[in-house]
Design a protein around this motif. Sequence first.
Motif, mmCIF file in Angstrom:
data_model
loop_
_atom_site.group_PDB
_atom_site.id
_atom_site.type_symbol
_atom_site.label_atom_id
_atom_site.label_comp_id
_atom_site.label_asym_id
_atom_site.label_seq_id
_atom_site.Cartn_x
_atom_site.Cartn_y
_atom_site.Cartn_z
ATOM 1 N N LEU A 104 10.748 -34.831 79.169
ATOM 2 C CA LEU A 104 10.362 -35.663 80.306
ATOM 3 C C LEU A 104 11.015 -35.240 81.614
ATOM 4 C CD1 LEU A 104 10.195 -39.182 78.658
ATOM 5 C CD2 LEU A 104 8.351 -37.553 79.105
ATOM 6 N N LEU A 105 12.236 -34.726 81.552
ATOM 7 C CA LEU A 105 12.896 -34.303 82.790
ATOM 8 C C LEU A 105 12.109 -33.192 83.462
ATOM 9 C CD1 LEU A 105 15.255 -34.465 84.750
ATOM 10 C CD2 LEU A 105 16.499 -32.829 83.297
ATOM 11 N N VAL A 106 11.714 -32.185 82.674
ATOM 12 C CA VAL A 106 10.911 -31.094 83.235
ATOM 13 C C VAL A 106 9.560 -31.619 83.697
ATOM 14 C CG1 VAL A 106 9.774 -28.902 82.732
ATOM 15 C CG2 VAL A 106 12.070 -29.337 81.842
ATOM 16 N N ALA A 107 8.950 -32.489 82.900
ATOM 17 C CA ALA A 107 7.633 -33.020 83.254
ATOM 18 C C ALA A 107 7.677 -33.770 84.576
ATOM 19 C CB ALA A 107 7.116 -33.925 82.144
ATOM 20 N N ARG A 108 8.715 -34.573 84.773
ATOM 21 C CA ARG A 108 8.841 -35.308 86.038
ATOM 22 C C ARG A 108 8.971 -34.347 87.216
ATOM 23 N NH1 ARG A 108 12.389 -38.732 82.771
ATOM 24 N NH2 ARG A 108 11.349 -40.718 82.373
ATOM 25 N N CYS A 166 -9.117 -28.682 86.368
ATOM 26 C CA CYS A 166 -8.072 -28.105 85.522
ATOM 27 C C CYS A 166 -7.166 -29.173 84.920
ATOM 28 C CB CYS A 166 -7.209 -27.132 86.323
ATOM 29 S SG CYS A 166 -8.140 -25.732 86.991
ATOM 30 N N VAL A 167 -6.793 -28.932 83.674
ATOM 31 C CA VAL A 167 -5.821 -29.762 82.964
ATOM 32 C C VAL A 167 -4.697 -28.854 82.488
ATOM 33 C CG1 VAL A 167 -5.403 -31.098 80.857
ATOM 34 C CG2 VAL A 167 -7.429 -31.573 82.256
ATOM 35 N N ALA A 168 -3.462 -29.293 82.684
ATOM 36 C CA ALA A 168 -2.299 -28.527 82.246
ATOM 37 C C ALA A 168 -1.598 -29.277 81.125
ATOM 38 C CB ALA A 168 -1.340 -28.318 83.411
ATOM 39 N N ALA A 169 -1.172 -28.541 80.105
ATOM 40 C CA ALA A 169 -0.520 -29.163 78.950
ATOM 41 C C ALA A 169 0.855 -28.550 78.736
ATOM 42 C CB ALA A 169 -1.377 -28.981 77.706
ATOM 43 N N PHE A 170 1.853 -29.408 78.722
ATOM 44 C CA PHE A 170 3.247 -29.023 78.478
ATOM 45 C C PHE A 170 3.603 -29.586 77.105
ATOM 46 C CE2 PHE A 170 7.890 -29.858 79.608
ATOM 47 C CZ PHE A 170 8.255 -28.518 79.535
ATOM 48 N N LEU A 171 3.118 -28.892 76.069
ATOM 49 C CA LEU A 171 3.141 -29.442 74.718
ATOM 50 C C LEU A 171 3.669 -28.442 73.695
ATOM 51 C CD1 LEU A 171 -0.401 -31.120 74.547
ATOM 52 C CD2 LEU A 171 1.791 -32.306 74.650
ATOM 53 N N VAL A 224 2.264 -37.788 75.241
ATOM 54 C CA VAL A 224 2.110 -37.740 73.786
ATOM 55 C C VAL A 224 3.445 -38.127 73.153
ATOM 56 C CG1 VAL A 224 1.636 -36.267 71.804
ATOM 57 C CG2 VAL A 224 0.335 -35.949 73.920
ATOM 58 N N PRO A 225 3.499 -39.204 72.371
ATOM 59 C CA PRO A 225 4.750 -39.609 71.734
ATOM 60 C C PRO A 225 5.067 -38.749 70.517
ATOM 61 C CG PRO A 225 3.017 -41.110 71.101
ATOM 62 C CD PRO A 225 2.392 -40.138 72.065
ATOM 63 N N PHE A 226 5.341 -37.484 70.770
ATOM 64 C CA PHE A 226 5.547 -36.520 69.677
ATOM 65 C C PHE A 226 6.784 -36.861 68.867
ATOM 66 C CE2 PHE A 226 6.900 -32.266 68.078
ATOM 67 C CZ PHE A 226 5.764 -32.003 67.301
ATOM 68 N N ILE A 279 -0.603 -33.125 80.689
ATOM 69 C CA ILE A 279 -0.363 -33.720 79.374
ATOM 70 C C ILE A 279 0.984 -33.210 78.881
ATOM 71 C CG2 ILE A 279 -1.221 -34.039 77.031
ATOM 72 C CD1 ILE A 279 -3.996 -33.250 78.028
ATOM 73 N N THR A 280 1.872 -34.117 78.527
ATOM 74 C CA THR A 280 3.197 -33.704 78.088
ATOM 75 C C THR A 280 3.632 -34.515 76.874
ATOM 76 O OG1 THR A 280 5.515 -33.405 78.757
ATOM 77 C CG2 THR A 280 4.371 -35.323 79.643
ATOM 78 N N ALA A 281 4.474 -33.924 76.051
ATOM 79 C CA ALA A 281 5.136 -34.671 74.983
ATOM 80 C C ALA A 281 6.389 -35.321 75.554
ATOM 81 C CB ALA A 281 5.497 -33.737 73.833
ATOM 82 N N ASN A 282 6.842 -36.370 74.889
ATOM 83 C CA ASN A 282 8.092 -36.987 75.336
ATOM 84 C C ASN A 282 9.295 -36.116 74.964
ATOM 85 O OD1 ASN A 282 7.756 -37.480 72.598
ATOM 86 N ND2 ASN A 282 8.717 -39.499 72.665
ATOM 87 N N ALA A 283 9.173 -35.389 73.848
ATOM 88 C CA ALA A 283 10.246 -34.509 73.378
ATOM 89 C C ALA A 283 9.674 -33.603 72.302
ATOM 90 C CB ALA A 283 11.416 -35.335 72.836
#
Length: 207
Positions: free
Chosen positions: A183-187, A118-123, A202-204, A168-172
């Motif tokens: 990033l706070l939520v991602a951490r 599984c891969v999770a994306a917070f994007l 991902v440097p969105f 996988i997350t965006a920076n913002a």
Amino acid sequence: MYRFMSMQGFSNYNELHAWSINERENFWRAIVDFCGIGFSKSYDNVLLDNDKMISAKWFDGGELNFAEHLLKNNGDQAAIIFKGENGVRTELSFDELRDQVASVAKYLKQAGLKKNDCVAAFLPNCPEAIIAMLACSSMGIIWSSCSPDFGIEGVVDRFGQITPKILITANAYFYNGKKHDSLLVARNVVARISSIQKTILVPFVNE
């Protein structure tokens, strides 16, 4: 639709609609042929338990990969056209999309992921989300995503159920004219879901 209807010998939409209801197996077999859907493993039956909505099984025994179908086109025609809230516009051709999907799939394989992992994306809505989803789907990896405006509890509740190996997350992201940090939520997600082994950023927001 008109071309499909004519090929099946119908002269109007009502006839086609009636056929799709009364002869579902024949209708959907024709749809598969007309749309050029390719099965990597042929199906045994178009439809089982025809009279039962919940337990009905479509194309039983068949296997296919929808990423393969979505990536079947080649060339420099636009596959993805994206415009962000901040006005940034991105366009990817079919060739570029295929290359980027292949690149992400190669990374996932090198990271040791395989079918049913599984891969999770917070994007946010962005081309990278589509690229990563297609890369996962091409390998049989389970994909789950949620919007970055989810709070920490909502993200952990969703992703915690599937024990993802990669986040996988965006920076913002941008919303309503403002930049919001991800990033706070991602951490916090990484800290609370022990199955996550790697994080892709991902440097969105380029800043």
